[in-house]
Design a protein around this motif. Structure first.
Motif, short mmCIF file in Angstrom:
data_model
loop_
_atom_site.label_atom_id
_atom_site.label_comp_id
_atom_site.label_asym_id
_atom_site.label_seq_id
_atom_site.Cartn_x
_atom_site.Cartn_y
_atom_site.Cartn_z
N PRO A 1 3.80 32.33 48.33
CA PRO A 1 3.59 33.59 49.05
C PRO A 1 2.12 33.97 49.10
CG PRO A 1 4.57 33.99 46.89
CD PRO A 1 4.59 32.51 47.10
N GLY A 2 1.71 34.49 50.25
CA GLY A 2 0.34 34.97 50.41
C GLY A 2 -0.65 33.88 50.74
N PRO B 1 1.77 26.66 54.49
CA PRO B 1 2.38 26.98 53.19
C PRO B 1 3.89 27.04 53.25
CG PRO B 1 1.33 28.91 54.16
CD PRO B 1 0.95 27.74 55.01
N GLU B 2 4.54 26.73 52.14
CA GLU B 2 5.99 26.79 52.06
C GLU B 2 6.42 28.14 51.48
OE1 GLU B 2 7.20 23.20 50.06
OE2 GLU B 2 6.30 21.96 51.62
N GLU B 3 7.76 28.36 51.45
CA GLU B 3 8.24 29.67 51.02
C GLU B 3 7.81 30.03 49.60
OE1 GLU B 3 9.65 27.25 52.77
OE2 GLU B 3 11.32 26.80 51.42
N ASP B 4 7.60 29.01 48.77
CA ASP B 4 7.27 29.34 47.37
C ASP B 4 5.77 29.47 47.14
OD1 ASP B 4 6.74 26.71 47.75
OD2 ASP B 4 7.70 25.99 45.92
N LEU C 1 3.94 42.66 47.08
CA LEU C 1 3.52 42.10 45.79
C LEU C 1 3.46 40.57 45.86
CD1 LEU C 1 5.64 44.40 43.44
CD2 LEU C 1 3.13 44.38 43.61
N ALA C 2 4.41 39.98 46.57
CA ALA C 2 4.46 38.53 46.69
C ALA C 2 3.23 38.01 47.41
CB ALA C 2 5.71 38.09 47.44
N ARG C 3 2.81 38.74 48.42
CA ARG C 3 1.71 38.28 49.27
C ARG C 3 0.37 38.45 48.56
NH1 ARG C 3 3.83 41.05 53.46
NH2 ARG C 3 2.37 42.70 52.98
N GLY D 1 -1.27 38.68 40.41
CA GLY D 1 -0.92 38.16 41.74
C GLY D 1 -1.99 38.35 42.80
N ARG E 1 3.13 35.93 41.49
CA ARG E 1 3.59 36.45 42.78
C ARG E 1 5.08 36.24 42.95
NH1 ARG E 1 -1.15 34.69 47.16
NH2 ARG E 1 -2.75 36.08 46.31
N ARG F 1 14.20 22.64 53.50
CA ARG F 1 13.13 22.16 52.62
C ARG F 1 13.63 21.85 51.23
NH1 ARG F 1 7.73 25.67 53.98
NH2 ARG F 1 7.21 24.58 55.90
#
Lengths: 555, 555
Positions: free
Chosen positions: A52-53, A47-50, B466-468, B495, A463, B344
């Motif tokens: 998440p999770g 997965p890339e930074e955008d 929260l992001a994850r 999320g 997210r 990236r």
């Protein structure tokens, strides 16, 4: 659903890229002729930074599911994650027989065991000499040099000519296992006539030939020979040839070799069992077994070359690896190049290792790694050996596909014979020529924990929103009959402001809520107004846009 | 508070690094002698992936605030963001006079205007020939070559010797503006005796000398000369010399030059007004003014070399830049190297530009950029010219500081004369020698919207959480007297799962809440149990760990 099915013409070969064309990873190519579908590779993308999770990204196989009855085989070109990592997810939905070389299937078996699928799957071992007849396809294989043993190209003999699927490869004249890319067989296929070549584009930004593994051996020999104490070398767990080189060099210098890191232990054990790795006479040790050895007799091979947070090297760099404390006198070699996006994690690891006093050798400083992928001259050689009528660059981000085609143009190909396409773009090969077909569904499916595909654009957008500015929930309870406030406004917020120090702001928010309650009567109206007013207020006061969630209950 | 103050000894110089040592960016060095503090540079760092929502990172200046009465000057070595970006935040708290070269202050003025601070600040223009007397310090300056004009080293004459603060620099013998690094003055300082050199470590991983800007001019000349249509060149908005090179080369080939991108327009205008940029006779144009020109007479210089989401080049690459549509025949040059972490974003931009049919030249393919920082041989030359007694590597991540010191060791320095330290680690220089002092508070302060420093570890941890995995809020209302459920369990989640398709899971969660209500009576107990039970349940069912927030109200 019938209408979405493709009605196969008997003499048209459809090539359907479901992954790996236009973005890095999750390689998957589908070949379809009459009632037969062959899948070549089933890889994952990290997965890339955008995202998440998200744990893994796999190809969207809707097209295969719609045509599941046609799928007769899954061929694996080699055992890297970007070629086999999605296999468990595919097999769970389409239980087709899997074909691959011995080492490849060794890695696949470990993977299927983790997914509890090893008893339900059919694996067929092939070699570069195998010939398979699957439906209207006759398949042959060509040994390729790569950074893992047992890599193979697939030659598909079809009524519309020979299609050569060549990935991942380089022309190494002194590989660790002594097995060269089979240029003779490639040339013979070329003599016979290759209709279409699909070829590895990874390094089309790099000129020249990719150096041989042999050159690396000289560097390792020098570094390990000069190291005053222990040597810790991190590389990809699948890079069996690299581990073999370290074993060979260590032996020359009277050093024992230990391995650590879960995947490194699993892979070296399996490769040794299958005969792809020749361990030293005393065997591969554990760091514990090496504690009694003098430092100058120790080499440890471990995971963590990409700065992966839970890997052996990263834990060592943080002093959190019980079995091995790195310090002054230790030499650390990172024998891998950074996968784009991992640079910062790697740099942090390097910085921490330097803080511990270790001496370091890594990509930016020394030639401690060679790529497993051919550079422009390797790509040129592949074209010149096989002389295909058409070239379809695969295995690359879009610019790499374009640059691969640009190379072919230098050799003399015209644009009509260069097929720069992306995932989902179907190519149809007939006796007459090559056409672009209707695109099919393709894309990314996210694996998050046990969920495969349940996380999509909406959840990821939420997210990212929560990551940036957090949320603000406002809860109010009204008497359904009278509109009287039964539950006074409660604010719940995370990620927006530091609540413990934001009392005044939260008080103002409450006042704003009370104002709204004075001005509006109905739950719906209150909720809508709060959404706007709180969004405005927060932005005005903080220049942040938390997710605003008003909940007005009627009791 | 008195106790936290440092009681200055009259003849000890304290060097207090508050930024830039051990991590990239936010450079800030503090020199303190008796009752005088000088600050050299006040830069920002751009946020990393694990700081979601953060706009900028500035140095923690608690130490300066505790000693604010001593701060007599802020010296700026040059106008790059990592040296001046934090200035508005510092000035808002410590309104000391600012000293810098003309171009540096030109850039500072724009910045202060944006923060509405330009009327409140005192700016003093200096040149490389200036001599300043500030408290017990006598300050001289040395012109340095860098990727922006008007860069200067600061030589501090103190009772404990000459301290030379030399950053950022390279030894370029043919710079665009013709002004060389003043080797003569450096040598004279060396003759006189430099007690301590602080020197730029950015490129200590790169061997050799950094190439001259002249070499780049040859490349630009070839690329612009051969381009069949328009040329679009992206670089840093502060790289005035690069823009000058493009103007000069474009003129040779009969092309006009346009600029676009907000910061590029502002900077080139200011640099031209101050005489640091010589625009073409017809002036710098806008893309609109160029629409009537034939493509082969057009060069456009723009922002976006780092793939910044809202920059001109990125919007062009997405077809969202009204004023300029990129297509076949256009040549795009990215004249910058990627800042680690941006790879990236840059690659995506390149891919999109290729998709539009443009021809591209960028760092990985061609030599379209040279660094503004000296490599190892430049670093060696600085040491050899100035022959300092001590070396303190600055301006680098930790490994770069270490490698810089390793270079000095090759020259003959011993460890006692090499000061590899990080932010917060004080160094005290006296007649007798150099000692490490007590560390002071240092670190990162996050700017998020209007908030400076209000976002800390807790909020960022929540944001990452929260992001994850998102959040799950459960709301229940109980009758305070009877415990009867007045407000039935309501679930609010974002999320975590895609709510529209997760009805069954949410129903199970509600059942679990009802079970809890059956088993527990008091709000506190219900809340605590829900927290654990829902966490367990979600993990078991999804292998995700959303933030669980039970709210039990007593009405």
């Amino acid at each position: 659903m019938k209408s979405t099915h493709y009605i196969a013409e008997p003499n048209i070969l459809r090539i359907v890229p479901l992954g790996g064309l236009g973005e890095f990873g999750k390689n998957m190519m589908v070949y379809e002729l009459a009632d037969t579908i062959l899948i070549v590779d089933a890889g994952v993308m990290f997965p890339e930074e955008d995202m998440p999770g998200v744990d893994l990204v796999i190809p969207d196989i809707s097209y295969l599911l719609q045509n599941a009855h046609k799928v007769k085989a899954i061929l694996l070109t080699h055992g890297h994650e970007d070629h086999i990592g999605a296999l468990p997810y595919v097999l769970r939905q389409i239980n087709a027989p899997v074909y691959g070389a011995r080492l490849t299937l060794g890695l696949v078996e470990n993977k299927l065991r983790e997914h509890d699928l090893h008893h339900k799957s059919t694996l067929h071992t092939i070699t570069a000499d195998s010939v398979l007849h699957i439906g209207p396809f006759v398949l042959e294989f060509v040994h390729l040099c790569h950074s893992i043993p047992d890599a193979m190209a697939v030659a598909l003999r079809t009524p519309v000519g020979v299609i050569l699927h060549a990935t991942d490869f380089k022309f190494d004249h002194s590989p660790v296992d002594g097995r060269l890319t089979d240029e003779e067989k490639l040339r013979r296929l070329g003599d016979e006539g290759v209709r279409l070549l699909l070829s590895d584009s990874t390094n089309s930004e790099i000129s020249g030939f990719t150096p041989s593994e042999q050159e690396l051996e000289r560097v390792l020999d020098r570094l390990i020979g000069q190291a005053p104490g222990r040597v810790i070398l991190a590389t990809f767990a699948s890079n069996i040839s690299r581990v073999q080189q370290v074993i060979d060099v260590a032996r020359l210098h009277g050093r024992r070799v230990g391995v650590t890191g879960r995947s490194m232990i699993t892979n070296t054990r399996m490769a040794a069992e299958l005969g792809y790795l020749t361990p030293p006479p005393e065997g591969l040790m554990t760091p514990e077994q090496m504690t009694h050895l003098p430092p100058e007799q120790v080499v440890i091979v471990c995971t963590g070359s990409q700065g992966e947070p839970t890997s052996a090297l990263v834990r060592m760099s943080q002093g959190q690896y019980r079995r091995l404390q790195i310090g002054k006198g230790d030499t650390v070699i990172i024998s891998a190049s950074p996968i784009p996006g991992n640079e910062r994690m790697i740099h942090r690891t390097l910085d921490n290792l330097f803080r511990l006093g270790a001496d370091l050798f890594y990509d930016e400083l020394s030639d401690v790694h060679v790529s497993g992928h051919g550079s422009r001259e390797d790509q040129r050689r592949m074209i010149e050996l096989t002389r295909p009528e058409y070239l379809l660059p695969i295995h690359g981000e879009y610019r790499q596909l374009v640059l691969h085609a640009r190379l072919a143009r230098e050799i003399g190909y015209d644009d009509e014979h260069l097929l720069v396409i992306e995932d989902g773009q179907v190519v149809e090969v007939s006796q007459e020529g090559v056409l672009r077909g209707e695109p099919v569904t393709s894309g990314r499916v996210f694996v998050d924990g046990l969920g495969v595909g349940d996380i999509g654009a909406v959840v990821l957008r939420d997210r990212r929103h929560l990551a940036r500015d957090g949320f603000l929930v406002v809860i109010i309870g009204l008497d359904a009959a009278t509109g009287e406030v039964l539950l006074e406004p409660e604010i719940l917020s995370r990620g927006f402001v530091y609540v413990a120090e934001a009392e005044p702001l939260l008080e103002e928010i409450k006042e704003l809520v009370w104002d709204t309650l004075d001005r509006y009567e109905h739950a719906q109206a209150i909720s809508e107004h709060l959404h706007l007013a709180l969004g405005d207020f927060c932005y005005r006061r903080t220049r942040r846009r938390p997710m605003i969630l008003p909940l007005v209950f009627e009791l």
